[in-house]
Design an enzyme around this catalytic site. Structure first.
Site, mmCIF file in Angstrom:
data_model
loop_
_atom_site.group_PDB
_atom_site.id
_atom_site.type_symbol
_atom_site.label_atom_id
_atom_site.label_comp_id
_atom_site.label_asym_id
_atom_site.label_seq_id
_atom_site.Cartn_x
_atom_site.Cartn_y
_atom_site.Cartn_z
ATOM 1 N N LYS A 45 0.851 -1.201 0.000
ATOM 2 C CA LYS A 45 0.000 0.000 0.000
ATOM 3 C C LYS A 45 0.884 1.247 0.000
ATOM 4 O O LYS A 45 2.100 1.158 0.221
ATOM 5 C CB LYS A 45 -0.907 -0.020 1.228
ATOM 6 C CG LYS A 45 -0.167 0.015 2.549
ATOM 7 C CD LYS A 45 -1.122 -0.164 3.701
ATOM 8 C CE LYS A 45 -0.336 -0.228 5.007
ATOM 9 N NZ LYS A 45 -0.970 0.452 6.101
ATOM 10 N N ARG A 104 -9.281 0.475 15.996
ATOM 11 C CA ARG A 104 -9.203 1.323 14.803
ATOM 12 C C ARG A 104 -10.219 0.809 13.807
ATOM 13 O O ARG A 104 -11.134 1.527 13.419
ATOM 14 C CB ARG A 104 -7.764 1.249 14.264
ATOM 15 C CG ARG A 104 -7.413 2.259 13.230
ATOM 16 C CD ARG A 104 -5.963 2.170 12.819
ATOM 17 N NE ARG A 104 -5.625 0.897 12.158
ATOM 18 C CZ ARG A 104 -4.471 0.659 11.556
ATOM 19 N NH1 ARG A 104 -3.522 1.584 11.526
ATOM 20 N NH2 ARG A 104 -4.236 -0.492 10.978
ATOM 21 N N TYR A 162 18.277 29.223 8.229
ATOM 22 C CA TYR A 162 17.120 29.983 8.728
ATOM 23 C C TYR A 162 17.058 29.935 10.253
ATOM 24 O O TYR A 162 17.293 28.884 10.863
ATOM 25 C CB TYR A 162 15.825 29.395 8.180
ATOM 26 C CG TYR A 162 15.595 29.671 6.708
ATOM 27 C CD1 TYR A 162 15.512 30.978 6.233
ATOM 28 C CD2 TYR A 162 15.469 28.620 5.813
ATOM 29 C CE1 TYR A 162 15.288 31.224 4.883
ATOM 30 C CE2 TYR A 162 15.250 28.857 4.462
ATOM 31 C CZ TYR A 162 15.162 30.164 4.003
ATOM 32 O OH TYR A 162 14.947 30.402 2.677
ATOM 33 N N MET A 218 14.044 24.163 2.130
ATOM 34 C CA MET A 218 13.254 23.422 1.139
ATOM 35 C C MET A 218 14.135 22.605 0.190
ATOM 36 O O MET A 218 13.835 21.454 -0.121
ATOM 37 C CB MET A 218 12.388 24.392 0.330
ATOM 38 C CG MET A 218 11.425 23.694 -0.600
ATOM 39 S SD MET A 218 10.477 24.844 -1.610
ATOM 40 C CE MET A 218 9.468 25.645 -0.406
#
Ligand SMILES: Cc1ncc(COP(=O)(O)O)c(C=O)c1O
EC number: 5.1.1.1
Length: 369
Positions: A35, A131, A260, A308
């Site tokens: 999956k 679940r 950053y 990024m």
């Protein structure tokens, strides 16, 4: 030269890991859980690579099954969450799929459907994961209804574990007991029933959970499911190699910062390598300073925030690092679970959420039949 980011999937590693999974439970069948695009490794390529080794593939949705069939994968496919609405049963019928039944609506829809041929169903019992799945009592009732349905060819009892990654946790024993109790409601001899419980961790560490079918996912990709180091995971070979290159080098004086937020500050004269890989490529932004990166085969710590498209590494103590040096972000030499640990997540998440920006390539693409 194009941007040097690369994601390479070693299909021999996946075959090796599948064989290892099968060797741990010789009298069980082993399906391949592929999956979420084979946990980011490419479902079609993985299915092709496994060929006839895997007699059953497991996915989460009709859409994932359709992609496999469109790519001429003929192996039987199990929908782990079953159908999301009754109209999907038509596709199940057309594509020869097997389905999990985890709620009453799915069971009623199947009982009321007119299928061209009976199908194999997997009756899911909620033994404590809370679940998906039916209670023990409702499972027993559903089992009796399904036994007499013309739409049902076979019924596999199944459940899923919440804590199999911590094999010593008593919770797992409770789930096993709950599951046996559910099956005992319909049979005096539980061993007459076919069942499936084991995911990767249980397959490796809890032989009592082995059933007619085991359902390994993460271990096929060479990633340990365990929350602690476990020798049982040592034979696994990581299939995904995520790497890039150093594209800049600079010297920093004491007190100068990187990236950053200026969160990493040089405590000594330092050399910083900038690597062309960032969160836009799948490297976790929340990886902390200190996360290991392999530069030319040597461990060096991540320095400052991941951006990024780039990340920075403190290579002060490494010798002979030049622009163009190879940076392995995770792979055979650097366990993705280590990066996950430094990023407060699990290896499962990191490989599964890889964006499509960096193209995957495959090695050892021969098909096994
Ligand atoms: C029902 C079910 N079975 C098996 C698996 C495979 O688990 P793992 O990847 O831990 O082996 C999953 C994955 O989440 C699952 O949801």
């Amino acid at each position: 030269m194009s941007r040097p980011i690369s994601i390479t999937i070693d299909l021999d590693a996946i075959r090796h890991n599948f064989d290892y999974a099968q060797s741990l439970a010789k009298s069980s069948h082993t399906m391949a859980v592929i999956k979420a695009d084979a946990y980011g490794h490419g479902a079609v390529a993985t299915a092709r690579a496994l060929g006839d080794k895997a007699k059953l593939l497991a996915v989460s949705s009709i859409e994932e099954a359709v992609i496999l069939r469109q790519n001429h994968i003929k192996t039987p496919i199990l929908l782990l969450e079953g159908c999301f609405c009754s109209s999907e049963l038509g596709v199940v019928d057309d594509l020869n799929l097997q389905i999990v039944l985890h709620n009453q609506q799915q069971i009623q829809d199947l009982l009321n459907a007119s299928l061209s041929a009976p199908i194999d169903v997997w009756l899911k019992v909620d033994t404590g994961m809370h679940r998906l799945g039916l209670t023990a009592h409702d499972s027993a009732q559903a089992y009796q209804q399904l036994l007499t349905s013309q739409n049902v060819r076979s019924i596999m009892w199944m459940t899923h574990f919440a804590t199999s990654d911590q094999p010593d946790a008593p919770f797992l024993e409770g789930q096993l007991e709950h599951f046996r109790t559910a099956m005992a409601l319909v049979s005096n001899n539980v061993s007459d029933l076919s069942f499936s419980m084991a995911n990767s961790a249980a397959l490796m560490a809890t032989p009592a959970s082995h059933g007619a079918w085991n359902r390994p996912g993460i271990m096929l990709y060479g990633i340990s499911p365990f929350s602690q180091p476990n020798t049982l995971a040592e034979p696994l070979i990581p299939a995904m190699q995520f790497s890039s290159k150093v594209i800049a080098l600079r010297s920093l004086a004491v007190g100068e910062s990187v990236g950053y937020g200026a969160t990493w500050v040089a405590q000594q004269p330092s050399i910083i390598a900038t690597v062309a890989a960032g969160y836009g490529d799948g490297y976790p932004r929340n990886a902390k300073s200190g996360t290991p990166v392999l530069i030319n085969g040597q461990i060096a710590p991540l320095a400052g925030r991941v951006s990024m498209d780039m990340l920075c590494v403190d290579v002060t103590h490494l010798s002979n690092i030049k622009v163009g040096a190879l940076a392995e972000l995770w792979g055979k030499e650097l366990d993705v679970n280590q990066i996950a640990h430094w990023s407060d997540t699990v290896g499962y998440e990191l490989v599964t959420r890889m964006p499509t920006r960096a193209k995957r390539s495959f090695i050892n693409e021969r098909t096994v039949n």
